[in-house]
Design a protein around this motif. Structure first.
Motif, PDB file in Angstrom:
ATOM      1  N   TYR A  83       0.826  -1.208   0.000  1.00 12.58           N
ATOM      2  CA  TYR A  83       0.000   0.000   0.000  1.00 12.58           C
ATOM      3  C   TYR A  83       0.862   1.261   0.000  1.00 12.58           C
ATOM      4  O   TYR A  83       0.506   2.266  -0.627  1.00 12.58           O
ATOM      5  N   GLY A  84       1.976   1.226   0.706  1.00 13.37           N
ATOM      6  CA  GLY A  84       2.870   2.381   0.747  1.00 13.37           C
ATOM      7  C   GLY A  84       3.441   2.709  -0.620  1.00 13.37           C
ATOM      8  O   GLY A  84       3.463   3.876  -1.046  1.00 13.37           O
ATOM      9  N   VAL A  85       3.897   1.681  -1.331  1.00 12.77           N
ATOM     10  CA  VAL A  85       4.437   1.881  -2.684  1.00 12.77           C
ATOM     11  C   VAL A  85       3.321   2.359  -3.622  1.00 12.77           C
ATOM     12  O   VAL A  85       3.514   3.280  -4.421  1.00 12.77           O
ATOM     13  N   GLY A  86       2.150   1.724  -3.495  1.00 12.86           N
ATOM     14  CA  GLY A  86       1.022   2.118  -4.344  1.00 12.86           C
ATOM     15  C   GLY A  86       0.596   3.553  -4.107  1.00 12.86           C
ATOM     16  O   GLY A  86       0.322   4.305  -5.058  1.00 12.86           O
ATOM     17  N   LEU A  87       0.559   3.962  -2.841  1.00 16.42           N
ATOM     18  CA  LEU A  87       0.181   5.336  -2.506  1.00 16.42           C
ATOM     19  C   LEU A  87       1.190   6.337  -3.055  1.00 16.42           C
ATOM     20  O   LEU A  87       0.819   7.384  -3.588  1.00 16.42           O
ATOM     21  N   GLU A  88       2.468   5.991  -2.962  1.00 17.80           N
ATOM     22  CA  GLU A  88       3.519   6.879  -3.478  1.00 17.80           C
ATOM     23  C   GLU A  88       3.422   7.024  -4.999  1.00 17.80           C
ATOM     24  O   GLU A  88       3.535   8.135  -5.527  1.00 17.80           O
ATOM     25  N   LEU A  89       3.192   5.928  -5.690  1.00 15.44           N
ATOM     26  CA  LEU A  89       3.048   5.979  -7.140  1.00 15.44           C
ATOM     27  C   LEU A  89       1.832   6.808  -7.548  1.00 15.44           C
ATOM     28  O   LEU A  89       1.882   7.599  -8.503  1.00 15.44           O
ATOM     29  N   PHE A  90       0.750   6.641  -6.799  1.00 13.51           N
ATOM     30  CA  PHE A  90      -0.471   7.404  -7.068  1.00 13.51           C
ATOM     31  C   PHE A  90      -0.228   8.894  -6.855  1.00 13.51           C
ATOM     32  O   PHE A  90      -0.684   9.735  -7.640  1.00 13.51           O
ATOM     33  N   ASP A  91       0.528   9.228  -5.804  1.00 12.68           N
ATOM     34  CA  ASP A  91       0.856  10.632  -5.525  1.00 12.68           C
ATOM     35  C   ASP A  91       1.719  11.229  -6.641  1.00 12.68           C
ATOM     36  O   ASP A  91       1.420  12.304  -7.167  1.00 12.68           O
ATOM     37  N   LEU A  92       2.800  10.528  -6.980  1.00 10.27           N
ATOM     38  CA  LEU A  92       3.783  11.068  -7.922  1.00 10.27           C
ATOM     39  C   LEU A  92       3.281  11.155  -9.360  1.00 10.27           C
ATOM     40  O   LEU A  92       3.603  12.103 -10.073  1.00 10.27           O
ATOM     41  N   PHE A  93       2.502  10.149  -9.772  1.00  6.43           N
ATOM     42  CA  PHE A  93       2.111  10.093 -11.187  1.00  6.43           C
ATOM     43  C   PHE A  93       0.622  10.341 -11.427  1.00  6.43           C
ATOM     44  O   PHE A  93       0.179  10.355 -12.575  1.00  6.43           O
ATOM     45  N   GLY A  94      -0.130  10.559 -10.345  1.00  5.83           N
ATOM     46  CA  GLY A  94      -1.559  10.814 -10.484  1.00  5.83           C
ATOM     47  C   GLY A  94      -1.965  12.134  -9.871  1.00  5.83           C
ATOM     48  O   GLY A  94      -2.134  13.135 -10.567  1.00  5.83           O
ATOM     49  N   LYS A  95      -2.087  12.148  -8.559  1.00  3.29           N
ATOM     50  CA  LYS A  95      -2.616  13.319  -7.859  1.00  3.29           C
ATOM     51  C   LYS A  95      -1.744  14.562  -7.999  1.00  3.29           C
ATOM     52  O   LYS A  95      -2.242  15.645  -8.291  1.00  3.29           O
ATOM     53  N   GLN A  96      -0.453  14.388  -7.755  1.00  6.90           N
ATOM     54  CA  GLN A  96       0.419  15.560  -7.728  1.00  6.90           C
ATOM     55  C   GLN A  96       0.495  16.281  -9.074  1.00  6.90           C
ATOM     56  O   GLN A  96       0.353  17.509  -9.124  1.00  6.90           O
ATOM     57  N   PRO A  97       0.710  15.570 -10.192  1.00  5.47           N
ATOM     58  CA  PRO A  97       0.714  16.266 -11.492  1.00  5.47           C
ATOM     59  C   PRO A  97      -0.626  16.945 -11.790  1.00  5.47           C
ATOM     60  O   PRO A  97      -0.651  18.062 -12.319  1.00  5.47           O
ATOM     61  N   LEU A  98      -1.730  16.278 -11.433  1.00  6.20           N
ATOM     62  CA  LEU A  98      -3.054  16.850 -11.685  1.00  6.20           C
ATOM     63  C   LEU A  98      -3.269  18.112 -10.857  1.00  6.20           C
ATOM     64  O   LEU A  98      -3.701  19.149 -11.384  1.00  6.20           O
ATOM     65  N   LEU A  99      -2.954  18.044  -9.560  1.00  5.39           N
ATOM     66  CA  LEU A  99      -3.128  19.199  -8.684  1.00  5.39           C
ATOM     67  C   LEU A  99      -2.202  20.347  -9.093  1.00  5.39           C
ATOM     68  O   LEU A  99      -2.598  21.518  -9.050  1.00  5.39           O
ATOM     69  N   THR A 100      -0.985  20.006  -9.489  1.00  4.35           N
ATOM     70  CA  THR A 100      -0.027  21.034  -9.916  1.00  4.35           C
ATOM     71  C   THR A 100      -0.536  21.753 -11.164  1.00  4.35           C
ATOM     72  O   THR A 100      -0.421  22.978 -11.289  1.00  4.35           O
ATOM     73  N   ARG A 101      -1.125  20.992 -12.073  1.00  2.00           N
ATOM     74  CA  ARG A 101      -1.670  21.580 -13.300  1.00  2.00           C
ATOM     75  C   ARG A 101      -2.876  22.467 -12.981  1.00  2.00           C
ATOM     76  O   ARG A 101      -3.021  23.571 -13.519  1.00  2.00           O
ATOM     77  N   LEU A 102      -3.744  22.007 -12.075  1.00  2.00           N
ATOM     78  CA  LEU A 102      -4.956  22.747 -11.745  1.00  2.00           C
ATOM     79  C   LEU A 102      -4.671  23.995 -10.918  1.00  2.00           C
ATOM     80  O   LEU A 102      -5.280  25.044 -11.119  1.00  2.00           O
ATOM     81  N   LEU A 103      -3.727  23.878  -9.981  1.00  3.59           N
ATOM     82  CA  LEU A 103      -3.457  24.971  -9.048  1.00  3.59           C
ATOM     83  C   LEU A 103      -2.258  25.829  -9.434  1.00  3.59           C
ATOM     84  O   LEU A 103      -2.003  26.864  -8.829  1.00  3.59           O
ATOM     85  N   GLY A 104      -1.505  25.381 -10.432  1.00  3.87           N
ATOM     86  CA  GLY A 104      -0.406  26.182 -10.944  1.00  3.87           C
ATOM     87  C   GLY A 104       0.904  26.063 -10.207  1.00  3.87           C
ATOM     88  O   GLY A 104       1.885  26.725 -10.574  1.00  3.87           O
ATOM     89  N   LYS A 105       0.963  25.217  -9.176  1.00  6.51           N
ATOM     90  CA  LYS A 105       2.237  25.037  -8.462  1.00  6.51           C
ATOM     91  C   LYS A 105       2.234  23.716  -7.697  1.00  6.51           C
ATOM     92  O   LYS A 105       1.189  23.252  -7.239  1.00  6.51           O
ATOM     93  N   PRO A 106       3.418  23.105  -7.551  1.00  6.04           N
ATOM     94  CA  PRO A 106       3.525  21.843  -6.824  1.00  6.04           C
ATOM     95  C   PRO A 106       3.489  22.101  -5.322  1.00  6.04           C
ATOM     96  O   PRO A 106       3.528  23.261  -4.889  1.00  6.04           O
ATOM     97  N   PRO A 107       3.423  21.047  -4.510  1.00  5.76           N
ATOM     98  CA  PRO A 107       3.502  21.256  -3.063  1.00  5.76           C
ATOM     99  C   PRO A 107       4.837  21.883  -2.684  1.00  5.76           C
ATOM    100  O   PRO A 107       5.855  21.608  -3.318  1.00  5.76           O
ATOM    101  N   ASP A 108       4.817  22.716  -1.670  1.00  2.00           N
ATOM    102  CA  ASP A 108       6.026  23.404  -1.232  1.00  2.00           C
ATOM    103  C   ASP A 108       6.830  22.479  -0.314  1.00  2.00           C
ATOM    104  O   ASP A 108       6.486  22.283   0.848  1.00  2.00           O
ATOM    105  N   LEU A 109       7.910  21.924  -0.848  1.00  2.00           N
ATOM    106  CA  LEU A 109       8.766  21.019  -0.076  1.00  2.00           C
ATOM    107  C   LEU A 109      10.127  21.664   0.190  1.00  2.00           C
ATOM    108  O   LEU A 109      11.128  20.970   0.353  1.00  2.00           O
TER     109      LEU A 109
END
Length: 230
Positions: A83-109
């Motif tokens: 589940y940890g690997v799956g969640l990370e893959l979902f974050d990196l290649f699913g949610k994060q690119p989509l949110l970055t595109r919609l909101l105009g910036k990635p999470p602030d790390l």
């Protein structure tokens, strides 16, 4: 048959909604104190202390809210890692690119940039995410807070659904340093971890391992300079 009114009264007091509301007031105070930098590090250690006090007062053990292995350690670790690997893959290649595109910036790390190429810092960060994030946050958000919100609704199905969404939103907001994108991403991660907790009969060990694995991969990617967007 004689009823021990003292024990009955004690149990009723420990199960009262007034006690839950008092705990919620203390939780709000912790977040306010952290926001104004009165409390250091993060809210998690203080919430964990409150959780421990609450369980002691109510005579509830950690294992009763799921802090135990699922079936056996092999099953627990296998499910948690998967589940940890799956969640990370979902974050990196699913949610994060989509949110970055919609909101105009990635999470602030930006607070993690020092990890890049710094082995000692990276190892310290991994230790910290396992202690503070994996164990600390799962015990607090899924183990303590979700249960207390559900307790307020007397543990009904509806109460657990409300609890899942409310605490997931709170989990996201607790990562406000990462900006709006980070809040939404972390909130959705909290929702997945919460579903995991409920799906495996309120077991905390699987979300703990999944959370730790996901964050460890993040630190490794940051260390090697391969984290997307950084």
């Amino acid at each position: 048959m004689e009823i021990d009114s003292t024990n009955t009264g004690g149990r009723a007091w420990r199960d009262s909604r007034w006690l839950i509301l008092l705990e919620f007031a203390l939780i709000v105070a912790i977040y306010v104190g952290r926001h104004h930098h009165i409390l250091k590090v993060s809210a998690t250690p203080y919430l964990l202390l409150l959780a421990w006090i609450s369980l002691r007062v109510r005579k509830v053990q950690w294992r009763q809210i799921g802090f135990t292995r699922y079936r056996d350690w092999a099953t627990t670790l296998l499910l948690g890692i998967a589940y940890g690997v799956g969640l990370e893959l979902f974050d990196l290649f699913g949610k994060q690119p989509l949110l970055t595109r919609l909101l105009g910036k990635p999470p602030d790390l930006s607070s993690f940039t020092a990890v890049r190429g710094n082995l000692k810092f990276a190892l310290a960060a991994i230790a910290l995410v396992w202690i503070l994030a994996a164990f600390g946050e799962e015990l607090v958000y899924r183990g303590y807070l979700m249960n207390r919100v559900a307790d307020l609704g007397r543990g009904t199905r509806t109460a657990w659904i409300v609890s899942l969404f409310v605490i997931s939103a709170l989990f996201g907001l607790s990562h406000y340093q990462q900006g709006v994108t980070g809040i939404i991403e972390e909130g959705s991660d909290g929702l997945i971890l919460g579903l995991m907790y409920l799906a495996y009969r309120h077991n905390l060990a699987i979300p703990i391992v999944a959370h730790g694995v996901c964050d460890t991969i993040d630190i490794a990617l940051l260390f090697f300079g391969k984290y997307p967007g950084l």
